[in-house]
Design a protein around this motif. Structure first.
Motif, PDB file in Angstrom:
ATOM      1  N   VAL A  79       0.831  -1.202   0.000  1.00 45.02           N
ATOM      2  CA  VAL A  79       0.000   0.000   0.000  1.00 45.02           C
ATOM      3  C   VAL A  79       0.870   1.258   0.000  1.00 45.02           C
ATOM      4  CG1 VAL A  79      -1.711   1.295   1.324  1.00 45.02           C
ATOM      5  CG2 VAL A  79      -1.911  -1.193   1.117  1.00 45.02           C
ATOM      6  N   LEU A  80       1.963   1.245   0.761  1.00 43.62           N
ATOM      7  CA  LEU A  80       2.814   2.431   0.831  1.00 43.62           C
ATOM      8  C   LEU A  80       3.403   2.763  -0.540  1.00 43.62           C
ATOM      9  CD1 LEU A  80       4.172   4.660   2.432  1.00 43.62           C
ATOM     10  CD2 LEU A  80       5.990   3.054   3.048  1.00 43.62           C
ATOM     11  N   ALA A  81       3.725   1.745  -1.324  1.00 42.37           N
ATOM     12  CA  ALA A  81       4.264   1.987  -2.666  1.00 42.37           C
ATOM     13  C   ALA A  81       3.264   2.751  -3.528  1.00 42.37           C
ATOM     14  CB  ALA A  81       4.632   0.668  -3.336  1.00 42.37           C
ATOM     15  N   GLY A  82       1.975   2.489  -3.320  1.00 41.35           N
ATOM     16  CA  GLY A  82       0.962   3.230  -4.057  1.00 41.35           C
ATOM     17  C   GLY A  82       0.935   4.691  -3.667  1.00 41.35           C
ATOM     18  N   GLY A 114       9.913   1.085  -7.436  1.00 37.51           N
ATOM     19  CA  GLY A 114      10.696   2.010  -8.248  1.00 37.51           C
ATOM     20  C   GLY A 114      11.139   1.437  -9.569  1.00 37.51           C
ATOM     21  N   TYR A 115      10.760   0.196  -9.854  1.00 40.18           N
ATOM     22  CA  TYR A 115      11.175  -0.452 -11.102  1.00 40.18           C
ATOM     23  C   TYR A 115      10.498   0.167 -12.311  1.00 40.18           C
ATOM     24  CZ  TYR A 115      11.497  -3.877 -14.852  1.00 40.18           C
ATOM     25  OH  TYR A 115      11.718  -4.484 -16.070  1.00 40.18           O
ATOM     26  N   GLY A 116      11.241   0.233 -13.390  1.00 42.22           N
ATOM     27  CA  GLY A 116      10.678   0.601 -14.685  1.00 42.22           C
ATOM     28  C   GLY A 116      11.516  -0.029 -15.777  1.00 42.22           C
ATOM     29  N   PRO A 436       0.285  -1.284  -7.026  1.00 50.01           N
ATOM     30  CA  PRO A 436       1.319  -0.845  -6.094  1.00 50.01           C
ATOM     31  C   PRO A 436       2.450  -1.866  -5.989  1.00 50.01           C
ATOM     32  CG  PRO A 436      -0.841  -0.409  -5.167  1.00 50.01           C
ATOM     33  CD  PRO A 436      -1.066  -1.215  -6.419  1.00 50.01           C
ATOM     34  N   GLY A 437       3.665  -1.409  -6.156  1.00 49.97           N
ATOM     35  CA  GLY A 437       4.822  -2.293  -6.054  1.00 49.97           C
ATOM     36  C   GLY A 437       5.180  -2.991  -7.347  1.00 49.97           C
ATOM     37  N   ARG A 438       4.370  -2.864  -8.378  1.00 56.90           N
ATOM     38  CA  ARG A 438       4.731  -3.461  -9.653  1.00 56.90           C
ATOM     39  C   ARG A 438       4.061  -2.740 -10.804  1.00 56.90           C
ATOM     40  NH1 ARG A 438       1.417  -8.261  -7.883  1.00 56.90           N
ATOM     41  NH2 ARG A 438      -0.420  -8.365  -9.223  1.00 56.90           N
TER      42      ARG A 438
END
Length: 460
Positions: A79-82, A114-116, A436-438
């Motif tokens: 959730v925090l990643a969102g 943070g992946y892209g 979130p996260g991906r």
């Protein structure tokens, strides 16, 4: 680029993670100015909300991240990643709102979020850095995030640039990074070294099939990972329709995932003797492609009737599993994007697995929950063994009837793992949309759960 926590920085912005029901209590001791700012900006603590609060001089003084409520969080990981996506670029430190395992999980989500995938198109630099929270195992979280980024990069790369040779190069680079050895058996040498089904599946392609064999570690229990490396799958002569072929660059997702798992194990220096086996092929169509009705003889000596050339993954895995068993490992784990039946059964978010070991099943279920890598056990249902025995050969690679396809595929593979302690994952390795996260695209499944369970699985 490797995901890392930011170095400690006194200028990092304090980040308060706030549940919806806790917002009032958090606001109570704050200044009138802070309370008015939060109200004016409509911050409620809902998921994916974020807010920067200025200080008296107008410069940012703190930030808030919405954490929703328990019912909402049960429906979403990381959730925090969102919320982090809604924050401005900068460096943050978590000041309140998270603790214990939840803090570790959300810190991991921040890093992998943070992946892209930027190989073919420049991405705008977006640096939302996080200082490692106090009390977390930062090295372990970084190792998990780096492994996930590796897995995603491999899956997302299109087949033109990720064939058997390129997959070998990726494995070799990983081996060199951590001081592992790597041997490859390629092309017609597969026949000379008794890997006939790997050769058969890959022989129609102009890109030579191969078996990649990586070893690391000299002491401790023996762990062998086997990953399906079908770099593109046309379906062979039983050709797939275009709609089914569109995502077949991800058919090497099992190989990508075991390489990610291997990276974690080596980066953390776990006391195991690690072996990674990847049969890397392209299932192409040509005059020498294998045919429906062919009967193949495997490395193990079992004969296999081909009733569908699109059920090729289990064929290449079979030879690799037979080799794995010959090494007398303490545990074999195979990972493969193997059957559509597994997707029908559990969808794309859960990683189904099979094992006859009750202790292993319990360890994996608990471990997956701890590291936000959900897994679900499906049965090695012995009565279905009859369906994979066609009568004209020892085994059938694609039983008719269309039922229990994930289970019959797993039973087929179990025949080649023999008496070894064995866990098989039938993963999807693809996200159809951002979450979130991906990001949309490839992602790893089951690897973190296995890593977390290894102390129980191997008595480490």
């Amino acid at each position: 680029m490797t995901p890392r926590f930011a170095a400690a920085d006194s200028r990092a912005l304090p980040l308060h993670v706030i549940e919806q029901l806790a917002l009032e209590d958090w606001l109570a001791p704050q200044t009138d100015a802070v309370q008015r700012w939060v109200e004016a900006n409509g911050f409620t603590g809902a998921q994916a909300q974020a807010l920067v609060i200025p200080g008296p001089d107008g410069a940012p003084a703190m930030a808030l991240a919405g954490y929703g409520d328990a019912a909402q969080r049960a429906r979403r990981r990381f959730v925090l990643a969102g919320a982090a996506k809604a924050l401005p670029q900068g460096t943050y430190r978590i000041a309140s709102g998270l603790a214990g395992q939840v803090l570790e999980t959300e810190a991991l989500g921040w890093l992998i979020g943070g992946y892209g995938f930027g190989r073919y198109r420049k991405r705008a630099a977006e640096a939302r850095n996080l200082i490692a929270p106090e009390g977390v195992d930062a090295a372990r979280i970084e190792a998990m995030a780096a492994a996930e980024w590796l897995t995603r990069d491999l899956i997302n790369t299109p087949a033109a640039d990720m064939g058997p040779e390129e997959l070998e190069t990726a494995a070799r680079t990983l081996a060199e990074t951590f001081g592992a050895s790597l041997e490859t058996v390629e092309g017609d040498d597969l026949l000379a070294r008794n890997f006939p089904m790997i050769h058969t599946v890959g022989r129609a392609s102009t890109r030579a099939p191969r078996l990649i064999d990586m070893r690391w570690g000299t002491a401790g229990p023996k762990l062998t990972l086997v990953g399906k490396g079908v770099c593109f799958d046309t379906g062979g002569l039983d050709i797939k329709p275009a709609s089914s072929m569109a995502l077949m660059k991800k058919d090497m997702g099992g190989a990508a995932t075991v390489l990610g798992l291997a990276r974690m194990i080596m980066a953390l220096g776990l006391p195991v003797q690690l072996r990674v086996l990847i049969p890397a092929v392209e299932n192409a169509i040509a005059g020498n492609a294998f045919r429906p009705g062919d009967i193949l003889t495997s490395r193990k000596g079992l004969t296999v009737e081909i009733n569908n050339t699109d059920a090729e993954g289990r064929l290449v895995l079979a030879d690799a599993l037979a080799l794995a068993e010959e090494g007398a490992p303490d545990l074999i784990v195979s990972m493969a994007t193997l059957t559509g039946a597994a997707r029908v059964a559990v969808g794309g978010d859960l990683a189904p697995y099979f094992t006859d070991d009750e202790d292993a099943a319990q360890a994996l279920a608990a471990a997956g929950a701890r590291v936000a890598d959900p897994v679900w056990r499906l049965p090695f249902h012995d009565p279905y063994e009859l369906t994979i025995e066609p009568g004209v050969a020892d085994l059938d690679n694609a039983p008719s009837g269309g039922m229990a396809g994930a289970i019959t595929a797993a039973l087929f593979l179990r025949r080649f793992a023999g008496d070894a302690r064995y866990i098989h994952f039938d993963i999807y390795a693809w996200s159809a949309a951002d979450a979130p996260g991906r990001t949309k695209g490839g992602f790893g499944q089951g690897a973190r759960a296995v890593l977390e369970a290894l102390p129980a699985l191997l008595k480490l």
